[in-house]
Design an enzyme around this catalytic site. Structure first.
Site, PDB file in Angstrom:
ATOM      1  N   ARG A  72      14.434   7.967 -42.691  1.00 47.80           N
ATOM      2  CA  ARG A  72      14.619   6.583 -43.146  1.00 47.80           C
ATOM      3  C   ARG A  72      15.310   6.569 -44.508  1.00 47.80           C
ATOM      4  NH1 ARG A  72      10.603   4.565 -45.382  1.00 47.80           N
ATOM      5  NH2 ARG A  72       9.030   5.070 -43.802  1.00 47.80           N
ATOM      6  N   TYR A  95      29.590 -16.499 -40.940  1.00 48.45           N
ATOM      7  CA  TYR A  95      29.020 -16.112 -39.661  1.00 48.45           C
ATOM      8  C   TYR A  95      27.694 -16.857 -39.442  1.00 48.45           C
ATOM      9  CZ  TYR A  95      26.498 -13.393 -36.251  1.00 48.45           C
ATOM     10  OH  TYR A  95      25.748 -13.034 -35.169  1.00 48.45           O
ATOM     11  N   ASP A 104      31.877 -10.643 -47.564  1.00 44.06           N
ATOM     12  CA  ASP A 104      31.802 -10.153 -46.188  1.00 44.06           C
ATOM     13  C   ASP A 104      33.243  -9.943 -45.729  1.00 44.06           C
ATOM     14  OD1 ASP A 104      31.722  -9.862 -43.418  1.00 44.06           O
ATOM     15  OD2 ASP A 104      29.936 -11.114 -43.202  1.00 44.06           O
ATOM     16  N   LYS A 116      32.009  -4.365 -35.507  1.00 43.57           N
ATOM     17  CA  LYS A 116      33.326  -4.885 -35.123  1.00 43.57           C
ATOM     18  C   LYS A 116      34.383  -3.789 -35.232  1.00 43.57           C
ATOM     19  CE  LYS A 116      31.158  -8.897 -35.106  1.00 43.57           C
ATOM     20  NZ  LYS A 116      29.890  -8.847 -34.411  1.00 43.57           N
TER      21      LYS A 116
END
Ligand code: PLP
Length: 380
Positions: free
Chosen positions: A46, A98, A169, A194
Site C-alpha cells: 500500500r 467531469y 485536471d 483514458k
C-alpha cells in the site's frame, strides 16, 4: 531523452538483473526487511510497490515533474487531492468538470465543512474578489464536456499571489500535449484510465507534483486512504504509456478531420474543439498546449435527431469514457454529467442536444463515412 524515448525507457528502477525489457510485476503485498533497525524501500505494497513505483517515476519523468503518484482511478486521484482541504476551506471550480468531480464537490464537501464556488470564466476572474478562505482552484482544461480552455499561466500566477493552490485536471491532453506544472500549476491530476492506459481495459489515476511538502502530504494520504493501483494494472499502465505519443498523434489527426467535417455539415449547429480557429479560446490553447487531443462535442441542428444519429453509428459505440483506441460517443446530460441538477446543466450548456465524441484510432475514412451515414439517417 525526448518524450517518445522516455515513454519507452523511462521510470525503470535498478531491478534489471534478468535484463527484462519490461519492468516486472511484483505480486507481493509485503517485503522481507533485512533487520529490525534497517528497513528497505519496499515494506508493504500500500505504501510502495516496485511495479507501481516504476510507473510513478515514468509518469513523473514524462511530466517534467519531481514526483508522481499512481492511484486506482481518476476519481481516487482527485479525492486524494481534495484530501488536502480542511474544514472551513473553499474551492473555486470551473463550471463544467467531469461529473464525478462535480458529484464529489456538490455532495461530499458539505459533510466536511468545505465550501465551493463555480467560476464561469476563470480567464476573466478577479482573484482580489475571492473569499479569504479560498485555498484551492480546481480547473479542467480542456473541460469536460464543453472543451472550454482556461489560461493556466494566468490563473496559476493570480492564485499563487493569494497563496491558493492551483490543481489542473489534464486528462484530455496528457503531458504529451500540455504540462500544467511548467505553466505554474501546483498539482496535476489525471484519469489515466483514458489516454495513458489507452486501451479501455483498466482504471487508473495520476497525481503529479513538484513541491516536496505537498508531495509528502499527498504520499501520506495515498498510504492512508489506500486507493492505490494494483501491480498488474501498474504494469498495464506502463505498457500503455509506451505508445502514448503515437496514439495521441493519431487520435488528434482523426479528431481534427471529424471537427472539420462537422463544421461544414448543415446538420451540425455547434462544434466544440479547441483546435478550431473558431473556438472562443483557440489562442489561449495555442499558447499553452502543443496539441488539442481527440475529444470534441457537437450539437445537431433542428431537423436532425440526436438519438437517430447515435443509433445510426456503426463504428462509434455509445459508451462513457474516452482515450481508448476505439471511437465512442456519449450523451453527457444523461451519461457522464447526470450528477448536475437539470437547471445547472441547462445554465452551463450541458443540454439534451449535446453529444461528446472520443475519436479513436480507426481509419479516418471509416470514421468519416460512419458519421456521414449516421447523419443521413438522423434527418427527420
Ligand atoms: C476529465 C476527467 N477527470 C476525471 C475522470 C475520472 O476518472 P476515472 O473514471 O478514472 O475515475 C474522468 C472520467 O471520465 C474524466 O473524464
Amino acid at each position: 531523452m525526448r518524450y517518445e524515448s522516455i515513454a519507452i525507457h523511462g521510470g525503470r528502477m535498478d531491478d534489471r538483473e534478468k535484463k527484462a525489457v519490461n519492468y516486472p510485476i511484483y505480486l507481493s503485498s509485503t517485503f522481507a526487511q533485512p533487520s529490525l533497525d534497517q528497513f528497505q524501500e519496499f515494506v508493504y505494497s500500500r505504501g510502495n510497490n516496485p511495479t507501481r513505483s516504476n510507473v510513478e517515476n515514468l509518469a513523473a519523468e514524462l511530466e517534467d515533474a519531481k514526483y508522481g503518484l499512481v492511484l486506482a482511478s481518476g476519481m481516487a486521484a482527485t479525492s486524494l487531492v481534495f484530501g488536502l482541504l480542511k474544514q472551513g476551506d473553499k474551492v473555486l471550480i470551473n463550471n463544467n468538470v467531469y461529473g464525478g468531480t462535480w458529484r464529489f464537490v456538490s455532495n461530499v464537501f458539505a459533510d466536511h465543512g468545505i465550501e465551493y464556488e463555480i467560476v464561469n470564466d476563470f480567464n476573466n476572474y478577479n482573484f482580489d474578489t475571492a473569499d479569504s478562505n479560498v485555498k484551492m482552484v480546481f480547473i479542467e482544461t480542456p473541460s469536460n464536456p464543453l472543451l472550454e480552455i482556461t489560461d493556466i499561466r494566468k490563473v496559476s500566477a493570480e492564485a499563487k499571489r493569494k497563496e491558493i493552490l492551483t490543481v489542473v485536471d489534464n486528462t484530455f491532453l496528457t503531458s504529451y500535449f500540455q504540462k500544467p506544472l511548467n505553466l505554474g500549476a501546483d498539482i496535476v491530476v489525471y484519469s489515466a484510465t483514458k489516454y495513458y492506459a489507452g486501451h479501455s481495459d483498466i482504471l487508473a489515476g495520476l497525481v503529479m507534483v513538484n513541491n516536496d511538502e505537498l508531495y509528502a502530504k499527498l504520499k501520506f494520504l495515498q498510504n492512508t486512504y489506500g486507493g492505490i493501483l494494483s501491480p498488474i494494472d501498474s504494469f498495464l499502465l506502463a505498457r500503455g504509456i509506451k505508445t502514448l505519443s503515437l496514439r495521441l498523434d493519431r487520435h488528434q489527426k482523426n479528431a481534427w478531420l471529424v471537427a472539420q467535417y462537422f463544421q461544414q455539415h448543415p446538420a451540425v449547429k455547434n462544434v466544440y474543439y479547441p483546435g478550431l480557429k473558431s473556438h472562443k479560446n483557440h489562442e489561449i490553447q495555442r499558447s499553452q498546449a502543443d496539441g488539442d487531443g481527440g475529444v470534441l462535442s457537437i450539437r445537431l441542428n433542428d431537423g436532425w435527431d440526436s438519438k437517430k444519429f447515435i443509433e445510426g453509428l456503426k463504428i462509434f459505440d455509445l459508451a462513457v469514457s474516452l482515450g481508448g483506441v476505439e471511437s465512442l460517443i456519449c450523451h453527457p446530460a444523461s451519461m457522464t454529467h447526470e450528477s448536475y441538477a437539470l437547471e445547472l446543466q441547462n445554465k452551463i450548456g450541458i443540454d439534451n442536444k449535446l453529444l461528446r465524441l472520443a475519436v479513436g484510432l480507426e481509419h479516418q475514412e471509416d470514421i468519416l463515412e460512419d458519421i456521414s451515414n449516421a447523419l443521413k439517417e438522423a434527418k427527420i
